[in-house]
Every structure is written in C-alpha cells, then in structure tokens.
Design a protein around this motif. Sequence first.
Motif, mmCIF file in Angstrom:
data_model
loop_
_atom_site.group_PDB
_atom_site.id
_atom_site.type_symbol
_atom_site.label_atom_id
_atom_site.label_comp_id
_atom_site.label_asym_id
_atom_site.label_seq_id
_atom_site.Cartn_x
_atom_site.Cartn_y
_atom_site.Cartn_z
ATOM 1 N N LEU A 77 0.556 -1.186 0.134
ATOM 2 C CA LEU A 77 0.119 0.061 0.060
ATOM 3 C C LEU A 77 0.854 1.224 0.135
ATOM 4 O O LEU A 77 0.481 2.507 -0.258
ATOM 5 N N LYS A 78 1.979 1.284 0.319
ATOM 6 C CA LYS A 78 3.084 2.219 0.560
ATOM 7 C C LYS A 78 2.426 3.636 0.909
ATOM 8 O O LYS A 78 2.388 4.627 0.485
ATOM 9 N N PHE A 79 2.205 3.442 2.598
ATOM 10 C CA PHE A 79 1.611 4.523 3.123
ATOM 11 C C PHE A 79 2.583 5.654 3.175
ATOM 12 O O PHE A 79 4.005 5.235 3.563
ATOM 13 N N LYS A 80 2.329 6.747 3.268
ATOM 14 C CA LYS A 80 3.087 8.172 3.510
ATOM 15 C C LYS A 80 2.693 9.020 4.388
ATOM 16 O O LYS A 80 1.486 8.890 4.884
ATOM 17 N N ASN A 81 3.557 9.875 5.008
ATOM 18 C CA ASN A 81 3.277 10.941 5.730
ATOM 19 C C ASN A 81 2.550 10.382 7.056
ATOM 20 O O ASN A 81 1.626 10.512 7.592
ATOM 21 N N ILE A 82 3.377 9.420 7.767
ATOM 22 C CA ILE A 82 2.835 8.555 8.856
ATOM 23 C C ILE A 82 3.123 9.289 10.322
ATOM 24 O O ILE A 82 4.242 9.891 10.513
ATOM 25 N N GLU A 83 2.274 9.113 11.144
ATOM 26 C CA GLU A 83 2.498 9.919 12.237
ATOM 27 C C GLU A 83 1.804 8.866 13.623
ATOM 28 O O GLU A 83 0.646 8.288 13.136
ATOM 29 N N SER A 84 2.200 8.717 14.726
ATOM 30 C CA SER A 84 1.446 8.180 15.760
ATOM 31 C C SER A 84 0.358 8.735 16.448
ATOM 32 O O SER A 84 0.376 9.713 16.316
ATOM 33 N N ILE A 85 -0.924 8.099 16.676
ATOM 34 C CA ILE A 85 -1.943 8.624 17.285
ATOM 35 C C ILE A 85 -2.672 7.854 18.133
ATOM 36 O O ILE A 85 -2.337 6.627 18.077
ATOM 37 N N TYR A 86 -3.423 8.025 19.016
ATOM 38 C CA TYR A 86 -4.368 7.204 19.993
ATOM 39 C C TYR A 86 -5.872 7.538 19.620
ATOM 40 O O TYR A 86 -6.155 8.711 19.539
ATOM 41 N N LEU A 87 -6.490 6.459 19.358
ATOM 42 C CA LEU A 87 -7.763 6.473 19.366
ATOM 43 C C LEU A 87 -8.850 5.744 20.232
ATOM 44 O O LEU A 87 -8.369 4.875 20.918
ATOM 45 N N ARG A 88 -9.929 6.306 20.614
ATOM 46 C CA ARG A 88 -10.918 5.938 21.463
ATOM 47 C C ARG A 88 -12.234 5.647 21.028
ATOM 48 O O ARG A 88 -12.780 6.396 20.396
ATOM 49 N N GLY A 89 -12.736 4.469 21.294
ATOM 50 C CA GLY A 89 -14.087 4.281 20.883
ATOM 51 C C GLY A 89 -14.840 3.415 21.863
ATOM 52 O O GLY A 89 -14.437 3.531 23.119
ATOM 53 N N LEU A 90 -15.864 2.805 21.420
ATOM 54 C CA LEU A 90 -16.666 2.032 22.321
ATOM 55 C C LEU A 90 -16.170 1.176 23.003
ATOM 56 O O LEU A 90 -15.125 0.398 22.220
ATOM 57 N N GLY A 91 -16.418 0.554 24.212
ATOM 58 C CA GLY A 91 -15.841 -0.723 24.781
ATOM 59 C C GLY A 91 -15.302 -0.144 26.237
ATOM 60 O O GLY A 91 -15.173 0.824 26.556
ATOM 61 N N ASP A 92 -14.805 -1.279 27.047
ATOM 62 C CA ASP A 92 -14.503 -1.028 28.401
ATOM 63 C C ASP A 92 -12.720 -1.118 28.299
ATOM 64 O O ASP A 92 -12.498 -1.099 29.634
ATOM 65 N N GLY A 93 -12.168 -0.916 27.657
ATOM 66 C CA GLY A 93 -10.462 -1.042 27.505
ATOM 67 C C GLY A 93 -10.070 0.384 27.352
ATOM 68 O O GLY A 93 -10.656 1.377 27.378
ATOM 69 N N GLU A 94 -8.641 0.205 26.915
ATOM 70 C CA GLU A 94 -8.101 1.436 26.924
ATOM 71 C C GLU A 94 -8.078 1.840 25.542
ATOM 72 O O GLU A 94 -8.447 1.527 24.604
ATOM 73 N N SER A 95 -7.237 3.097 25.235
ATOM 74 C CA SER A 95 -7.052 3.736 24.280
ATOM 75 C C SER A 95 -6.206 2.972 23.207
ATOM 76 O O SER A 95 -5.355 1.971 23.656
ATOM 77 N N THR A 96 -6.464 2.941 21.885
ATOM 78 C CA THR A 96 -5.595 1.966 20.884
ATOM 79 C C THR A 96 -4.833 2.910 19.987
ATOM 80 O O THR A 96 -5.147 4.029 19.497
ATOM 81 N N GLU A 97 -3.286 2.286 19.798
ATOM 82 C CA GLU A 97 -2.641 3.113 19.037
ATOM 83 C C GLU A 97 -2.678 2.897 17.532
ATOM 84 O O GLU A 97 -3.068 1.754 17.536
ATOM 85 N N ALA A 98 -2.660 4.037 16.817
ATOM 86 C CA ALA A 98 -2.670 3.801 15.328
ATOM 87 C C ALA A 98 -1.691 4.632 14.906
ATOM 88 O O ALA A 98 -1.123 5.587 15.394
ATOM 89 N N LEU A 99 -1.738 4.402 13.480
ATOM 90 C CA LEU A 99 -1.028 5.241 12.633
ATOM 91 C C LEU A 99 -1.779 6.059 11.544
ATOM 92 O O LEU A 99 -2.584 5.610 11.082
ATOM 93 N N LYS A 100 -1.282 7.497 11.762
ATOM 94 C CA LYS A 100 -2.120 8.219 10.982
ATOM 95 C C LYS A 100 -1.455 8.368 9.709
ATOM 96 O O LYS A 100 -0.344 8.985 9.664
ATOM 97 N N SER A 101 -2.003 8.282 8.503
ATOM 98 C CA SER A 101 -1.284 8.508 7.061
ATOM 99 C C SER A 101 -2.206 9.474 6.159
ATOM 100 O O SER A 101 -3.272 9.256 6.219
ATOM 101 N N ARG A 102 -1.289 10.164 5.595
ATOM 102 C CA ARG A 102 -1.894 11.348 4.762
ATOM 103 C C ARG A 102 -1.596 11.169 3.363
ATOM 104 O O ARG A 102 -0.884 10.533 2.924
ATOM 105 N N LYS A 103 -2.740 11.798 2.450
ATOM 106 C CA LYS A 103 -2.489 11.884 1.076
ATOM 107 C C LYS A 103 -2.360 10.518 0.452
ATOM 108 O O LYS A 103 -1.381 10.273 -0.422
ATOM 109 N N ASN A 104 -3.408 9.753 0.774
ATOM 110 C CA ASN A 104 -3.633 8.340 0.053
ATOM 111 C C ASN A 104 -4.668 8.528 -0.854
ATOM 112 O O ASN A 104 -5.700 9.547 -0.824
ATOM 113 N N VAL A 105 -4.930 7.824 -1.927
ATOM 114 C CA VAL A 105 -5.964 7.720 -2.882
ATOM 115 C C VAL A 105 -6.862 6.633 -2.383
ATOM 116 O O VAL A 105 -6.743 5.438 -2.445
#
Length: 441
Positions: A77-105
């Motif tokens: 997929l060749k993701f570019k412009n990546i930075e770390s981020i934390y997401l929070r959603g439904l559920g009784d657990g902790e936040s989830t680590e993710a990578l944010k990638s910009r400029k995708n088609v």
Amino acid sequence: MIRRFFTFFCIMFICGPSFSQSGFHLVQTERTKIKFQHIDNLIIIPVEINGGKFSFILDSGVSKPILFNIINSSDSLKFKNIESIYLRGLGDGESTEALKSRKNVFKIGDAINVNQDVFIISDETINFTPRLGIPVHGIIGYDIFKDFIVEINYGSKFIRLNNPQTYRYKTCRSCETLKLTLYNNKPFIDAIIEVKGESIPVKLLMDSGGSDALWLFENDSLGLVPEDDNFFIDFLGKGLSGSVHGKRAKLKRFSINDFHINDLNVAYPDSAAVSFARKFKARSGSMGGELMKRFNIIMDYEGSKVTFKKNKHFNDSFEYNKSGIVLEQDGVRIVKERDQGSPYKNDQSNEELSRLSVIEAYKYTLKPAFRIVELRLDSPAERAGLMFGDIILKINNKEVHNLKLQEVNTFFRAQDGKLIRLKIERDGVIMSFQFKLKSLL
C-alpha cells in the motif's frame, strides 16, 4: 445472533488531529452506484486504497477511515506521511494506538479522493472479519457522507453517491423527512419512544455501523429504562476499545414522524463502555442497522436532512440469540470430503462380465472453523455443558463447513423451544450436546 455484535465505534480522537479540506469527487458523472453486501445488518462496500482492493463497513458513526486486518498487504500500500496517534471508541478497555497516514488515494465506485487521511491499526485483536465470516479491512463514514447526497437502498442492496449540486429530489408522499443534526461529524435525528405508556423524545445517532436495532443510554430521570424490569444481561458487541455488555429488553414503540415500529429490540449498554459517546449530553442513544434496514434512506449532510421510505423489510420481526452462544470464524480445520471428480471405474478384466464398481474417493480440504468465543451465563447452551473454545462441527445434522457463519447463527434465533443439536470438537474429542432455545423477553 451477531446482529447485535457490531456497534462499531463512535470514535473519539484523543489528540485532536486537523483534517484536510479536500474530499471525494465524481469522475465524469453526476452519480455512482455501488452494490453492497448486507451482513448482520451491516453494509460492506468495496474500496480501493492506493491501488489495493479492500472491503469496508459503511459506518455513519465514524469520522475518519480506519484500516485493520491488513498484515499481508500493508507493504504494497506504500503509506506516506505517517505519525502515531491514539484512538478511543466504544468498549471498556484502553485507547488504541494507530498510525495516521495522509495523502492516500481512495476510490469508491466512480468517486475518488486523492488526498485522504486514514488511520491504520496493527493490533491483530482488532479484527472484525471473524465476527462477520467474510474479509473486512476497515470502516469509513463521514468522508463519504459529507461530499455526496447518499442514497442507501437496503431493499436492493446498493448505495448511490450523488453530486449535491445537481441532485433533484423526487416527490414522495410516502416518505418522511427529518432534520439531520451533525455533532462531531456524526448524524443525529429526533425520534419518539414509548416506555411504560409514556412518549419520550430521544436524540439518536444514525449508526449504520451498529447491527442492533436501538441502543438507549439508561437514565432513570428521563424514563430510559427497561419496561417492567424485563431484561437480561448480555454481550452487546465489540468496539475499538474493547467489549460492550449491557441489558437486552423490548420496547413498545419507536416512531419517526408518522412511521411507527412496535415491539422492537432495545439494548442499554453499560455506562462505562459508552462514556465517551455520552459526552454529547443531548444524545439518548443510537439507531442501528436492524432499524435502518427497514427503510430506504437519503442522507443529505449539506441540506441537513434525512429522508426515510419504508421498504420490504419494514415489517420483519425482531429476533435475538436465544442460545447464549457467540461464534467466531477462527482459522480453518481439515475436512474429509467425498471427491465427486471420478467416483466410478469401468472394470472390463473379465471378458464374460462387464461390471461397474463404485470407488470411494475422498479428498481433504480446509474449511472455516466456527468457535464459541462468548457464552452467556445460565443460558441454554451453558447449562447443556457447552464451553468457551468448543468448535462446532454439526448443527441439527447439518455440517457447518457447508454453511456460512451467518447461516449457523440463524439457528440460534429460531422460535422459543426449538431443539438445537450440536456436535462439537473439544481438545480433539468429538462430543454431542442438545438444548432448547429459551426466550428471556
């Protein structure tokens, strides 16, 4: 059974990222039509990302696309412009680590966005493919709805993305149009519910990523409680931040303008699991796929309105899992099957007798393994002796490897008193069990 599983997220972004102003555009057309799969009340659409083909849940309750379950394809997929981020959603657990990638088609039908943000989750435990029984790689919502007038035709299983500048509404006397309110890029409508003979106004998230009919946030002062304390505790689903449990009950009536639905299923999730969702104080809960599928819907974010029209599902009954079993497609198992390729041999060795002999030819194939991953306490299945980890081989004399996961789940939603016979594998030992479904509502 898994109708209720997926109440996908209401994502809250902890670090508050800024979003690009670009968006989706239609290429040389004013509209594009996309066929979808309808599984457990969820809409599964094809999405192309940087040339790769994936399956996404169309979830009106999320702000940005999220990718998961891409271990074997992430390199290409060749993701570019990546930075770390934390997401929070439904559920009784902790936040989830993710990578944010910009400029995708991104490409959906004839709609293209060449500058799309996407959030990539590498945690293998966040994977909804096992619960649906088909490959699912992500979820997408607001980025589609904000740029188009979106028609969702649950009756014929397609969505149509329309250019808001050229779209013309047709006169529809059998439709109901409501004001649509956006809060944190999520759509809300006003509805009326009836509890204990009283009509109560509620503000609901339109959540196409939730497979239940209706979730209400329990509130004694507002009358948002199970009718006559008739409920049972159950597993409601799995969100980005863990499992969601709560109460399952029945509701006398749900109304949007002159459309009324009686005797529907409702769930009251534990407050801890929806604490972030409740930060919008006016919100009373969510209208999910089990309700939304009863209409063909036109979502118009720019015009701040949504149009409902009854479809063939409007009078469908509301069922729920009466067994207490929750299944996942967990890997594969080896199955011995008769080979239908060449089952006969013509034996002419004796000149005086030509005889046709049947040769038992078999082959070994890999088939999905359906494993019990949740078991409600004191449920018919638990009382019969079923356990976590049991792999189901047969249900009511049907080989489950010839069935889809959702077909297996249908057995658990049958009428009260239905006899269920299971053959399972537990630690290499084949065992048989049976129980009768029991309605708790």
